[in-house]
Design an enzyme around this catalytic site. Structure first.
Site, short mmCIF file in Angstrom:
data_model
loop_
_atom_site.label_atom_id
_atom_site.label_comp_id
_atom_site.label_asym_id
_atom_site.label_seq_id
_atom_site.Cartn_x
_atom_site.Cartn_y
_atom_site.Cartn_z
N ARG A 79 46.77 15.17 32.39
CA ARG A 79 46.85 13.71 32.38
C ARG A 79 46.06 13.18 31.19
NH1 ARG A 79 43.98 11.81 35.70
NH2 ARG A 79 43.15 13.62 36.79
N TYR A 218 54.26 16.22 30.94
CA TYR A 218 53.36 16.89 31.88
C TYR A 218 53.30 16.16 33.23
CZ TYR A 218 49.34 18.45 34.37
OH TYR A 218 48.54 18.90 35.37
N LYS A 227 51.04 10.28 40.82
CA LYS A 227 49.85 9.46 40.58
C LYS A 227 50.21 8.00 40.28
CE LYS A 227 47.22 13.15 40.76
NZ LYS A 227 46.49 13.45 41.99
N HIS A 247 43.41 9.39 47.11
CA HIS A 247 43.53 10.73 46.52
C HIS A 247 42.92 11.73 47.51
CE1 HIS A 247 42.57 13.36 42.71
NE2 HIS A 247 43.73 13.68 43.23
N SER A 269 40.08 15.58 40.84
CA SER A 269 41.04 16.60 40.41
C SER A 269 40.33 17.92 40.13
CB SER A 269 41.75 16.14 39.13
OG SER A 269 42.52 15.00 39.43
N CYS A 271 38.86 19.90 42.20
CA CYS A 271 37.60 20.09 42.94
C CYS A 271 37.83 20.54 44.37
CB CYS A 271 36.78 18.81 42.91
SG CYS A 271 36.14 18.43 41.28
N ASP A 294 47.05 16.25 48.37
CA ASP A 294 46.65 15.44 47.21
C ASP A 294 46.57 13.93 47.49
OD1 ASP A 294 45.92 15.69 44.38
OD2 ASP A 294 47.69 14.47 43.98
N ARG A 387 49.66 24.87 36.49
CA ARG A 387 50.00 24.41 37.85
C ARG A 387 51.16 25.19 38.45
NH1 ARG A 387 46.84 19.85 40.02
NH2 ARG A 387 45.42 19.46 38.29
P1 GTP Z 1 44.10 18.24 41.92
O1 GTP Z 1 45.31 18.91 42.47
O2 GTP Z 1 44.00 18.27 40.44
O3 GTP Z 1 43.88 16.84 42.45
O4 GTP Z 1 42.81 19.14 42.38
P2 GTP Z 1 42.39 19.77 43.78
O5 GTP Z 1 41.29 18.93 44.34
O6 GTP Z 1 43.54 20.06 44.65
O7 GTP Z 1 41.70 21.14 43.34
P3 GTP Z 1 41.97 22.66 43.82
O8 GTP Z 1 41.94 22.82 45.32
O9 GTP Z 1 43.19 23.14 43.16
O10 GTP Z 1 40.69 23.39 43.25
C1 GTP Z 1 40.55 23.64 41.90
C2 GTP Z 1 39.39 24.53 41.57
O11 GTP Z 1 38.31 24.44 42.49
C3 GTP Z 1 39.80 25.99 41.55
O12 GTP Z 1 39.27 26.55 40.38
C4 GTP Z 1 39.15 26.57 42.76
O13 GTP Z 1 38.87 27.92 42.60
C5 GTP Z 1 37.90 25.72 42.91
N1 GTP Z 1 37.46 25.64 44.31
C6 GTP Z 1 38.16 25.15 45.35
N2 GTP Z 1 37.46 25.24 46.51
C7 GTP Z 1 36.27 25.80 46.17
C8 GTP Z 1 35.10 26.13 46.92
O14 GTP Z 1 35.01 25.93 48.13
N3 GTP Z 1 34.06 26.67 46.23
C9 GTP Z 1 34.13 26.90 44.87
N4 GTP Z 1 33.08 27.43 44.27
N5 GTP Z 1 35.22 26.60 44.14
C10 GTP Z 1 36.26 26.05 44.77
MN MN Z 2 45.60 19.93 44.27
MN MN Z 3 45.18 15.16 42.36
#
Ligand code: GTP
Ligand code: MN
Ligand code: MN
Length: 604
Positions: A79, A218, A227, A247, A269, A271, A294, A387
């Site tokens: 983004r 993208y 979004k 979100h 994002s 996280c 999401d 992704r």
């Molecule tokens: P968007 O889809 O962009 O909104 O992000 P999201 O919040 O869905 O993030 P996602 O679950 O894909 O997590 C992305 C990153 O966070 C990855 O690199 C994961 O490995 C890391 N991650 C997720 N959960 C944990 C956790 O509990 N501990 C740690 N250390 N890393 C985590």
């Molecule tokens: Mn996600």
């Molecule tokens: Mn997101």
């Protein structure tokens, strides 16, 4: 409509006057070679994916059915927040956190960019619905695009095609969502695998409920139901109509006695939303099922509780870090095929691979830029924001009620970010306003999900910084008002989590992923009044014994460190929060200053 036959309109599968007039206007402006009304059928998917393979945009994956790898232009991978605008009539309504331009000025600029921009290309008209088409007031949109990648991805991410168009009838309202890659083709000019433009605009017109996007292919910039509609435009609708567009993931948690709680959680994002939504609990007898990963739309039900609905129909998940150890349910979903992967690596046997999928990388790969890759290569094989795009129905732990138009009643809302220090593993807010304060001051280290520096702490209120479609001060106030309008005993309880706190050596203090079920357990036990907590200056934190760490192999000191509230770290946070709040001037609800005063006095 004019009487002159406009290409694509003479056989339009609708008589929706406003839709036809808008398509005619866009055809005249962008001058595509042809117009295709997207029906969402399997034949259409096959035809378009064949075409994308032919064009070199897609590589067909031999190892997964109906699945494809797309390698984008290396400049078009995330983004673009600095190119994203909220063009409200009044600049104050965009607020200090959004880019703004006067609507007429923006339209003038973009009209010139759109003029002739689909030359040599096909215009696709994609009718879609965010949330179930069977809803009482279905949330329609129509995306116009010149990208086959967008059509194929929208088919995964939303309910699209004939079903949506028919339900729109002749006059139902819809959000017009205009998209172009900004890469016209002159006669005889060869196409590139990933057309896009170096000029990019992602624009929301909140009063008109309209989206204009230009220059990027993208995900978040181009799949406009996501979004742009479901967060930026929907947040404005939600403000006006008294609901919330957030979100947030939505999950269903069942305890060993069979009691069900629905939980929503907002993390910035990259996280951990997709991971938490599909979590496999490590504690016996507990079960998680997925409803959304999401976005959540939340409205009060007749019983006074807050109900959440996932408007999307697919998963658009961060690939790196998704593996059999961390998110096996995502891996199982992906393995069924029907997926589009963007900017990951290709294995020699026609499968995908990315960092974190398996512990041992394959000996040889083709990286996301199409180069040979071996474990000795200097760069990762996949882009950090690569992704997977997969139908949510393939999620093996999908909750059966995921598409109930009513949504599910939420018991708890979690906010969380990526912080190396300061923020404890989990904290329960004292009450709704304290919870809103937690949301309004949410902070996180930046990730690769947006272009720009990675790892810098910034405020990301409610994990919505890039997605609030209006003044963030008004948005905080909307949350405060939402609490006031409700029966306090029925409101979800609010928690703040941090899976990313580090020890002195830089390692994660908390193992995360499936082990986060232990935190969910404490959350639910707090709701039921059975778990102990200490009252700290920042809220209720588990006592060391209240958190179930059985079999985890953490020492008591490590658990204490994950839960610690260090007053000096928090005192350092106060001036940052003050500076953050100052940005909003009169728009900041006074309750947020009150909450800051409470924090200060408790830290004193
Ligand atoms: P968007 O889809 O962009 O909104 O992000 P999201 O919040 O869905 O993030 P996602 O679950 O894909 O997590 C992305 C990153 O966070 C990855 O690199 C994961 O490995 C890391 N991650 C997720 N959960 C944990 C956790 O509990 N501990 C740690 N250390 N890393 C985590
Ligand atoms: Mn996600
Ligand atoms: Mn997101």
């Amino acid at each position: 409509m004019t009487s002159v036959a406009t290409p694509g309109l003479e056989n339009a599968p609708t008589t929706h006057a406003r839709l036809l007039a808008w398509v005619a206007e866009m055809v005249e402006l962008t001058t595509p070679d042809r117009v295709v009304w997207v029906d969402g059928s399997d034949e259409e998917y096959t035809r378009l994916t064949d075409q994308l393979v032919e064009a070199g945009t897609f590589t067909r994956l031999e190892a997964k059915p109906h699945s494809f790898l797309a390698q984008s232009d290396p400049s078009d991978v995330a983004r673009v927040e600095d190119r994203t605008f909220i063009c409200s009539v009044d600049e104050a309504d965009a607020g200090p956190t959004n880019n703004w331009m006067e609507p007429a000025e923006m339209k003038a600029v973009m009209t010139e960019l759109y003029r002739g921009c689909m030359r040599g290309r096909t215009m696709y008209v994609i009718p879609f619905c965010m949330g179930p088409i069977e809803a009482e007031s279905p949330m329609f949109g129509v995306e116009i695009t010149d990208s086959e990648y967008v059509v194929v991805s929208m088919r995964v991410m939303a309910r699209i095609g004939t079903k949506a168009l028919e339900a729109m009838g002749t006059d139902r309202p819809f959000v017009p969502a205009m998209h172009s890659l900004g890469a016209p083709l002159e006669p005889g000019q060869a196409d590139v695998p990933w057309p896009c433009s170096s000029t990019k605009y992602i624009v929301q017109f909140p009063e008109e409920r309209m989206i204009w996007s230009y220059g990027s292919g993208y995900g978040g910039n181009a799949l406009l139901g996501k979004k742009c509609y479901s967060l930026r435009i929907a947040s404005v609708m939600a403000r006006d109509e008294g609901w919330l567009a957030e979100h947030m993931l939505i999950l269903k948690l069942t305890n060993p006695e069979g009691k069900v709680h629905y939980i929503a959680a907002a993390f910035p994002s990259a996280c951990g939303k997709t991971n938490l939504a599909m979590l496999e609990p490590t504690i016996p007898g507990w079960k998680v099922e997925t409803l959304g990963d999401d976005i959540a739309w939340m409205r009060f039900g007749e019983d006074g509780r807050l109900y959440a609905l996932n408007p999307e129909f697919g998963l658009f998940g961060v690939a790196p870090g998704t593996g059999w150890d961390t998110n096996p349910n995502a891996m199982r979903a992906i393995d069924q095929g029907n997926s589009v992967f963007t900017n990951v690596a290709l294995t020699d046997d026609g499968d995908v691979w990315w960092e974190g999928m398996t512990e041992q990388p394959p000996a040889h790969l083709t990286d996301w830029k199409g180069r040979d890759w071996t474990p000795d290569s200097d760069e990762p094989s996949s882009h950090p924001n690569s992704r997977f795009c997969t139908p949510i129905t393939q999620c093996p732990i999908l909750a059966p009620e995921y598409d109930d138009p009513k949504g599910v009643p939420i018991s708890a809302i979690l906010f969380g970010g990526r912080r190396k220090t300061t923020i404890p593993l989990v904290t329960q807010a004292r009450d709704w306003n304290h919870g809103v304060f937690m949301g309004a001051t949410l902070s996180s280290e930046t990730t690769a999900a947006a272009t720009g520096a990675v790892g810098v702490v910034r405020r990301d209120p409610f994990a919505m910084l890039p997605f609030i479609g209006y003044n963030a001060g008004d948005y905080f106030n909307h949350w405060v008002e939402t609490g006031k309008s409700a029966d306090a005993t029925k409101l979800p309880s609010i928690f703040y989590v941090n899976w990313f706190r580090r020890d002195a050596d830089g390692g994660f203090l908390w193992p995360g992923f499936g082990e986060n079920s232990r935190v969910l357990k404490w959350v639910v036990e707090r709701l039921e009044g059975t778990a102990a907590a200490v009252e700290t200056p920042v809220g209720h934190v588990p006592t060391v014994d209240a958190l179930d760490v059985e079999g985890l192999g953490m020492t008591r000191e490590q658990v204490e460190a994950a839960l610690a509230v260090q007053p000096e770290e928090w005192r350092a946070e106060v001036p940052q929060i003050t500076e953050w709040f100052d940005k909003f001037g009169d728009k900041l609800p006074t309750t947020m200053w009150d909450e800051l005063e409470i924090l200060k006095s408790r830290l004193a």
